[in-house]
Design an enzyme around this catalytic site. Sequence first.
Site, PDB file in Angstrom:
ATOM      1  N   ASP A  30      61.485  34.200  45.573  1.00 57.52           N
ATOM      2  CA  ASP A  30      62.756  34.911  45.440  1.00 57.52           C
ATOM      3  C   ASP A  30      62.557  36.372  45.838  1.00 57.52           C
ATOM      4  O   ASP A  30      61.558  36.998  45.497  1.00 57.52           O
ATOM      5  CB  ASP A  30      63.261  34.809  43.994  1.00 57.52           C
ATOM      6  CG  ASP A  30      64.724  35.177  43.872  1.00 57.52           C
ATOM      7  OD1 ASP A  30      65.533  34.288  43.557  1.00 57.52           O
ATOM      8  OD2 ASP A  30      65.065  36.358  44.093  1.00 57.52           O
ATOM      9  N   GLY A  89      76.629  32.159  37.415  1.00 59.63           N
ATOM     10  CA  GLY A  89      75.634  33.044  38.006  1.00 59.63           C
ATOM     11  C   GLY A  89      75.232  32.701  39.418  1.00 59.63           C
ATOM     12  O   GLY A  89      74.315  33.310  39.969  1.00 59.63           O
ATOM     13  N   GLN A  90      75.893  31.712  40.024  1.00 54.49           N
ATOM     14  CA  GLN A  90      75.520  31.374  41.406  1.00 54.49           C
ATOM     15  C   GLN A  90      76.028  32.455  42.363  1.00 54.49           C
ATOM     16  O   GLN A  90      77.213  32.815  42.333  1.00 54.49           O
ATOM     17  CB  GLN A  90      76.098  30.009  41.812  1.00 54.49           C
ATOM     18  CG  GLN A  90      75.592  29.559  43.189  1.00 54.49           C
ATOM     19  CD  GLN A  90      76.032  28.148  43.555  1.00 54.49           C
ATOM     20  OE1 GLN A  90      76.830  27.522  42.870  1.00 54.49           O
ATOM     21  NE2 GLN A  90      75.516  27.654  44.669  1.00 54.49           N
ATOM     22  N   HIS A  96      70.102  25.534  45.187  1.00 50.49           N
ATOM     23  CA  HIS A  96      68.711  25.932  44.984  1.00 50.49           C
ATOM     24  C   HIS A  96      68.313  25.754  43.525  1.00 50.49           C
ATOM     25  O   HIS A  96      69.143  25.911  42.626  1.00 50.49           O
ATOM     26  CB  HIS A  96      68.470  27.377  45.427  1.00 50.49           C
ATOM     27  CG  HIS A  96      69.455  28.360  44.863  1.00 50.49           C
ATOM     28  ND1 HIS A  96      70.722  28.514  45.391  1.00 50.49           N
ATOM     29  CD2 HIS A  96      69.369  29.218  43.825  1.00 50.49           C
ATOM     30  CE1 HIS A  96      71.363  29.430  44.697  1.00 50.49           C
ATOM     31  NE2 HIS A  96      70.575  29.881  43.735  1.00 50.49           N
TER      32      HIS A  96
HETATM   33  P1  AMP Z   1      71.705  32.364  42.321  1.00 50.85           P
HETATM   34  O1  AMP Z   1      72.183  33.634  41.653  1.00 50.85           O
HETATM   35  O2  AMP Z   1      71.350  31.272  41.366  1.00 50.85           O
HETATM   36  O3  AMP Z   1      72.675  31.927  43.403  1.00 50.85           O
HETATM   37  O4  AMP Z   1      70.337  32.733  43.010  1.00 50.85           O
HETATM   38  C1  AMP Z   1      70.245  33.304  44.279  1.00 50.85           C
HETATM   39  C2  AMP Z   1      68.879  33.891  44.378  1.00 50.85           C
HETATM   40  O5  AMP Z   1      68.570  34.059  45.738  1.00 50.85           O
HETATM   41  C3  AMP Z   1      68.739  35.257  43.709  1.00 50.85           C
HETATM   42  O6  AMP Z   1      67.722  35.171  42.718  1.00 50.85           O
HETATM   43  C4  AMP Z   1      68.359  36.169  44.872  1.00 50.85           C
HETATM   44  O7  AMP Z   1      67.422  37.143  44.484  1.00 50.85           O
HETATM   45  C5  AMP Z   1      67.779  35.200  45.866  1.00 50.85           C
HETATM   46  N1  AMP Z   1      67.863  35.588  47.263  1.00 50.85           N
HETATM   47  C6  AMP Z   1      68.932  36.046  47.939  1.00 50.85           C
HETATM   48  N2  AMP Z   1      68.635  36.251  49.238  1.00 50.85           N
HETATM   49  C7  AMP Z   1      67.335  35.899  49.389  1.00 50.85           C
HETATM   50  C8  AMP Z   1      66.425  35.879  50.488  1.00 50.85           C
HETATM   51  N3  AMP Z   1      66.795  36.273  51.723  1.00 50.85           N
HETATM   52  N4  AMP Z   1      65.159  35.472  50.274  1.00 50.85           N
HETATM   53  C9  AMP Z   1      64.768  35.092  49.040  1.00 50.85           C
HETATM   54  N5  AMP Z   1      65.571  35.063  47.967  1.00 50.85           N
HETATM   55  C10 AMP Z   1      66.840  35.472  48.131  1.00 50.85           C
END
Ligand code: AMP
Length: 110
Positions: A30, A89-90, A96
């Site tokens: 992440d 929180g998405q 993922h």
């Molecule tokens: P969610 O809030 O469950 O949708 O999680 C999305 C996650 O994706 C968050 O923890 C972000 O920090 C992570 N994220 C967003 N863009 C990237 C990226 N380019 N590479 C790695 N992680 C990312």
Amino acid sequence: MENCIFCKIANKEIPSNLVYEDEYTVAFNDLSPQAPTHVLVIPKKHYASLNELDDEKLMSALLTAVKNVVTKLGITEYRTVINTGESAGQTVFHLHIHILSGRPLKWPPG
Ligand code: AMP
Ligand code: ZN
């Protein structure tokens, strides 16, 4: 899917810190880690969220990938999270699974 950041990571169109890959999934660190270990496991195929996932083979492949990732990282205590929908929180609408480990994690999460 066009303009999906996680599709681009899965297709290697943008760089990421890949920790695992198999036929159906990839896992990468992440960008904004919430724990010493914070890995995201995604299907290579685009599903906006768990609500859209309709392929039982892929459901099983995703948990298999989680188990392969933790085995590879040598961790036995961890939290898995799937945020589904904005109020949960998405923020990235490509399904993922978060794997979090390496610090005490409170329950309930709040
Ligand atoms: P969610 O809030 O469950 O949708 O999680 C999305 C996650 O994706 C968050 O923890 C972000 O920090 C992570 N994220 C967003 N863009 C990237 C990226 N380019 N590479 C790695 N992680 C990312
Ligand atoms: Zn996508």
